[in-house]
Design a protein around this motif. Structure first.
Motif, PDB file in Angstrom:
ATOM      1  N   TYR A  73       0.822  -1.222   0.000  1.00 15.50           N
ATOM      2  CA  TYR A  73       0.000   0.000   0.000  1.00 15.50           C
ATOM      3  C   TYR A  73       0.853   1.268   0.000  1.00 15.50           C
ATOM      4  O   TYR A  73       0.335   2.353  -0.219  1.00 15.50           O
ATOM      5  CB  TYR A  73      -0.961  -0.004   1.192  1.00 15.50           C
ATOM      6  CG  TYR A  73      -0.293  -0.021   2.536  1.00 15.50           C
ATOM      7  CD1 TYR A  73       0.059   1.164   3.164  1.00 15.50           C
ATOM      8  CD2 TYR A  73      -0.005  -1.217   3.181  1.00 15.50           C
ATOM      9  CE1 TYR A  73       0.690   1.157   4.394  1.00 15.50           C
ATOM     10  CE2 TYR A  73       0.620  -1.240   4.406  1.00 15.50           C
ATOM     11  CZ  TYR A  73       0.972  -0.044   5.008  1.00 15.50           C
ATOM     12  OH  TYR A  73       1.593  -0.059   6.220  1.00 15.50           O
ATOM     13  N   THR A  76       2.730   3.995  -4.051  1.00 17.52           N
ATOM     14  CA  THR A  76       2.789   5.311  -4.676  1.00 17.52           C
ATOM     15  C   THR A  76       3.909   6.146  -4.075  1.00 17.52           C
ATOM     16  O   THR A  76       4.696   6.757  -4.796  1.00 17.52           O
ATOM     17  CB  THR A  76       1.449   6.032  -4.494  1.00 17.52           C
ATOM     18  OG1 THR A  76       0.409   5.103  -4.740  1.00 17.52           O
ATOM     19  CG2 THR A  76       1.323   7.191  -5.418  1.00 17.52           C
ATOM     20  N   VAL A  77       3.975   6.166  -2.733  1.00 17.98           N
ATOM     21  CA  VAL A  77       5.003   6.968  -2.061  1.00 17.98           C
ATOM     22  C   VAL A  77       6.392   6.464  -2.437  1.00 17.98           C
ATOM     23  O   VAL A  77       7.290   7.245  -2.784  1.00 17.98           O
ATOM     24  CB  VAL A  77       4.808   6.912  -0.531  1.00 17.98           C
ATOM     25  CG1 VAL A  77       5.816   7.794   0.158  1.00 17.98           C
ATOM     26  CG2 VAL A  77       3.410   7.318  -0.157  1.00 17.98           C
ATOM     27  N   ILE A  80       7.341   7.278  -6.170  1.00 24.50           N
ATOM     28  CA  ILE A  80       7.640   8.681  -6.489  1.00 24.50           C
ATOM     29  C   ILE A  80       8.978   9.071  -5.883  1.00 24.50           C
ATOM     30  O   ILE A  80       9.739   9.846  -6.477  1.00 24.50           O
ATOM     31  CB  ILE A  80       6.482   9.624  -6.070  1.00 24.50           C
ATOM     32  CG1 ILE A  80       6.664  11.013  -6.691  1.00 24.50           C
ATOM     33  CG2 ILE A  80       6.375   9.799  -4.581  1.00 24.50           C
ATOM     34  CD1 ILE A  80       6.401  11.092  -8.140  1.00 24.50           C
ATOM     35  N   LEU A  81       9.310   8.506  -4.722  1.00 29.48           N
ATOM     36  CA  LEU A  81      10.623   8.788  -4.131  1.00 29.48           C
ATOM     37  C   LEU A  81      11.731   8.210  -4.996  1.00 29.48           C
ATOM     38  O   LEU A  81      12.754   8.854  -5.234  1.00 29.48           O
ATOM     39  CB  LEU A  81      10.702   8.199  -2.719  1.00 29.48           C
ATOM     40  CG  LEU A  81      10.036   9.026  -1.633  1.00 29.48           C
ATOM     41  CD1 LEU A  81      10.111   8.317  -0.308  1.00 29.48           C
ATOM     42  CD2 LEU A  81      10.705  10.388  -1.538  1.00 29.48           C
ATOM     43  N   THR A 113      10.500  14.576 -13.220  1.00 28.26           N
ATOM     44  CA  THR A 113       9.979  14.031 -11.964  1.00 28.26           C
ATOM     45  C   THR A 113       8.457  14.101 -11.929  1.00 28.26           C
ATOM     46  O   THR A 113       7.790  13.179 -11.470  1.00 28.26           O
ATOM     47  CB  THR A 113      10.527  14.823 -10.766  1.00 28.26           C
ATOM     48  OG1 THR A 113      11.919  14.968 -10.936  1.00 28.26           O
ATOM     49  CG2 THR A 113      10.241  14.111  -9.467  1.00 28.26           C
ATOM     50  N   THR A 114       7.904  15.218 -12.421  1.00 29.17           N
ATOM     51  CA  THR A 114       6.453  15.374 -12.355  1.00 29.17           C
ATOM     52  C   THR A 114       5.781  14.987 -13.663  1.00 29.17           C
ATOM     53  O   THR A 114       4.645  15.366 -13.910  1.00 29.17           O
ATOM     54  CB  THR A 114       6.076  16.820 -12.011  1.00 29.17           C
ATOM     55  OG1 THR A 114       6.738  17.668 -12.935  1.00 29.17           O
ATOM     56  CG2 THR A 114       6.460  17.165 -10.606  1.00 29.17           C
ATOM     57  N   LEU A 119       5.727   7.955 -13.582  1.00 26.27           N
ATOM     58  CA  LEU A 119       5.069   7.258 -12.464  1.00 26.27           C
ATOM     59  C   LEU A 119       4.033   6.283 -13.014  1.00 26.27           C
ATOM     60  O   LEU A 119       3.854   5.180 -12.497  1.00 26.27           O
ATOM     61  CB  LEU A 119       4.404   8.274 -11.535  1.00 26.27           C
ATOM     62  CG  LEU A 119       3.753   7.706 -10.288  1.00 26.27           C
ATOM     63  CD1 LEU A 119       4.763   6.993  -9.423  1.00 26.27           C
ATOM     64  CD2 LEU A 119       3.067   8.789  -9.489  1.00 26.27           C
ATOM     65  N   GLY A 120       3.371   6.688 -14.091  1.00 31.49           N
ATOM     66  CA  GLY A 120       2.346   5.842 -14.692  1.00 31.49           C
ATOM     67  C   GLY A 120       2.906   4.508 -15.143  1.00 31.49           C
ATOM     68  O   GLY A 120       2.313   3.465 -14.892  1.00 31.49           O
ATOM     69  N   LEU A 123       3.562   2.252 -12.152  1.00 32.33           N
ATOM     70  CA  LEU A 123       2.330   1.720 -11.568  1.00 32.33           C
ATOM     71  C   LEU A 123       1.681   0.682 -12.474  1.00 32.33           C
ATOM     72  O   LEU A 123       1.177  -0.344 -12.009  1.00 32.33           O
ATOM     73  CB  LEU A 123       1.342   2.858 -11.306  1.00 32.33           C
ATOM     74  CG  LEU A 123       1.711   3.822 -10.186  1.00 32.33           C
ATOM     75  CD1 LEU A 123       0.835   5.054 -10.249  1.00 32.33           C
ATOM     76  CD2 LEU A 123       1.553   3.147  -8.839  1.00 32.33           C
TER      77      LEU A 123
ATOM     78  N   ALA B  74       1.998  12.671  -1.648  1.00 32.32           N
ATOM     79  CA  ALA B  74       1.868  11.229  -1.866  1.00 32.32           C
ATOM     80  C   ALA B  74       1.199  10.554  -0.670  1.00 32.32           C
ATOM     81  O   ALA B  74       0.403   9.624  -0.836  1.00 32.32           O
ATOM     82  CB  ALA B  74       3.236  10.609  -2.129  1.00 32.32           C
ATOM     83  N   LEU B 101      -2.015   8.639  -9.603  1.00 30.61           N
ATOM     84  CA  LEU B 101      -1.326   9.656 -10.404  1.00 30.61           C
ATOM     85  C   LEU B 101      -1.662  11.077  -9.967  1.00 30.61           C
ATOM     86  O   LEU B 101      -1.048  12.023 -10.461  1.00 30.61           O
ATOM     87  CB  LEU B 101      -1.637   9.484 -11.888  1.00 30.61           C
ATOM     88  CG  LEU B 101      -0.859   8.372 -12.590  1.00 30.61           C
ATOM     89  CD1 LEU B 101      -1.225   8.303 -14.051  1.00 30.61           C
ATOM     90  CD2 LEU B 101       0.635   8.580 -12.447  1.00 30.61           C
ATOM     91  N   VAL B 104       1.323  13.337  -9.090  1.00 25.41           N
ATOM     92  CA  VAL B 104       2.043  14.186 -10.031  1.00 25.41           C
ATOM     93  C   VAL B 104       1.101  15.121 -10.791  1.00 25.41           C
ATOM     94  O   VAL B 104       1.488  15.681 -11.805  1.00 25.41           O
ATOM     95  CB  VAL B 104       2.885  13.359 -11.033  1.00 25.41           C
ATOM     96  CG1 VAL B 104       4.108  12.837 -10.365  1.00 25.41           C
ATOM     97  CG2 VAL B 104       2.082  12.233 -11.617  1.00 25.41           C
TER      98      VAL B 104
END
Lengths: 196, 214
Positions: A73, A76-77, A80-81, A113-114, A119-120, A123, B74, B101, B104
């Motif tokens: 869980y 995500t965190v 992104i880190l 980064t953004t 990130l997609g 995931l 996040a 998402l 971001v």
């Protein structure tokens, strides 16, 4: 992992399920840096590089850290880190050892980064249950799809600036979105493509 | 405070004027249910992260501030994600990867950087709510247009038998294309054009009346 399986992932990521035109990931940098051809190419290459690396590291973190500890869980965190750290390291590494490439990509690296495509992809790899090789292939080819999309669109936009006529209210962003929509329509033509 | 709300909704709308958060705006606006769900999620996350970042604004070192903001955001995104999975699994399934998402989503980071890091807690909370409402309003408008033209219904997922929505245009006459990605680009493009036209017109009006006074 069979060759045709890899090919179908690659083809899917580049054309059929293009990150920009079909999945709507990474629209901000796509709109932001597609005004000129050379900057668009630079951004596209940087994205391929970071998406490939992010797939590798996020897969490792998920498989050997999050799953054994039962911390899925926190995905995500954690992702992104990993991505933020990765982008920072790539930036420092390029600055020291490949200054010419750093000069070319310089300002785009922090922006990545953004970029939600990065990130997609991490995931989605987890969501689809991809193994290591599949994740890497999906990451890199997803980046290639981004590069193709942004280069195609930059050339459309360069012509738009010079020759097109449109109502005043559509100046700037709206007309760019409309043109992107038309390119997206063309990309829908790939949706029937399949490798069995 | 009233001005903040007006700014969030019209003058400085996060999507139509600041041009932030495009991805989710175009990707998930296919039914009213999705639009409201996404809008409210972002509103909650934006308000919470604005409050926390405003509280911590004197403690966070300038050099690593972006990383700190992302961690705060996040954290809240994960909470909302888990809550949705537990209590609204249908919404969670249809928004899919776009819930995580939100981390971001540029709107949240942009408000953290440009507003919450410089203003008091109360002002930041109000800013979060105002910008969140602006975002939700755009999503709802997009959803209503796309659902009506593409599917011929209104309120899909929320009202009607089995959440199918109320049929307004007969099924044979709806243009599926508007629901597809193509329609997302075109609808948002037209909305932003409309906004630019309206803002220019009101600016010209204000400028004109000022000119007359002189």
């Amino acid at each position: 992992m069979s060759f045709s399986g890899i090919l179908s992932i690659a083809l899917g990521a580049i054309l059929i399920e293009n990150f920009i035109y079909i999945k709507f990931l990474g629209i901000c940098p796509f709109m932001g840096v597609s005004k000129k051809m050379d900057t668009a190419t630079g951004m596209g290459l940087a994205v391929i590089f970071v998406m490939g690396l992010a797939s590798v590291f996020c897969w490792i973190v998920n498989r050997y850290l999050l799953v054994p500890l039962g911390l899925e869980y926190m995905q995500t965190v954690a992702y992104i880190l990993v991505i933020a750290a990765l982008v920072q390291f790539v930036e420092m590494f390029l600055q020291k050892s490949v200054p010419s490439l750093y000069q070319a990509l310089g300002i785009y690296l922090p922006l990545i980064t953004t970029n939600c495509a990065v990130l997609g992809v991490a995931l989605l790899n987890t969501q689809y249950g991809y193994g290591f090789v599949e994740s890497v292939v999906y990451g890199i080819t997803g980046g290639v799809g981004f590069l193709i999309a942004i280069v195609l669109f930059a050339s459309v936009r360069e012509r738009l600036e010079l020759t097109a006529e449109y109502p005043e209210a559509f100046e700037g962003f709206p007309i760019a979105l409309i043109s992107a929509g038309l390119v997206a329509l063309a990309f829908m033509g790939f949706s029937g493509l399949k490798i069995s | 405070m009233k001005r903040q709300f007006k700014d969030g909704l019209i003058g400085n709308n996060p999507v139509l004027v600041q041009l932030l958060g495009m991805c989710s705006t175009m990707a998930i606006t296919t039914t009213l249910f999705n639009g409201i769900g996404m809008g409210v999620s972002v509103l909650v996350i934006l308000t919470c992260s604005n409050i926390v970042i405003a509280l911590l604004r004197k403690l966070i070192p300038a050099k690593i501030r972006i990383a700190c903001y992302i961690v705060v955001i996040a954290g809240f995104v994960t909470m909302v994600d888990l809550l949705l999975q537990a209590f609204l699994p249908a919404l969670s399934a249809s928004l899919g990867v776009f819930i995580p998402l939100i981390v971001v989503n540029c709107i949240i980071l942009a408000r953290a950087e440009s507003f919450a890091s410089k203003n008091s807690v109360l002002a930041s909370a109000v800013d979060g709510v105002a910008q969140g409402i602006g975002y939700t309003a755009v999503l709802v408008v997009m959803c209503v247009i796309r659902e009506l033209l593409g599917n011929g219904t209104f309120g899909g997922g929320l009202i009607g038998p089995g959440g199918a929505g109320i049929r307004i245009i007969p099924a044979d006459y709806s243009a599926l294309l508007v629901i597809l990605p193509f329609g997302g680009f075109i609808t948002l493009g037209c909305l932003i054009a409309l906004m630019q036209w309206a803002l220019k017109k009101s600016a010209a009006k204000a400028g004109g009346s000022k000119g007359a006074e002189k």
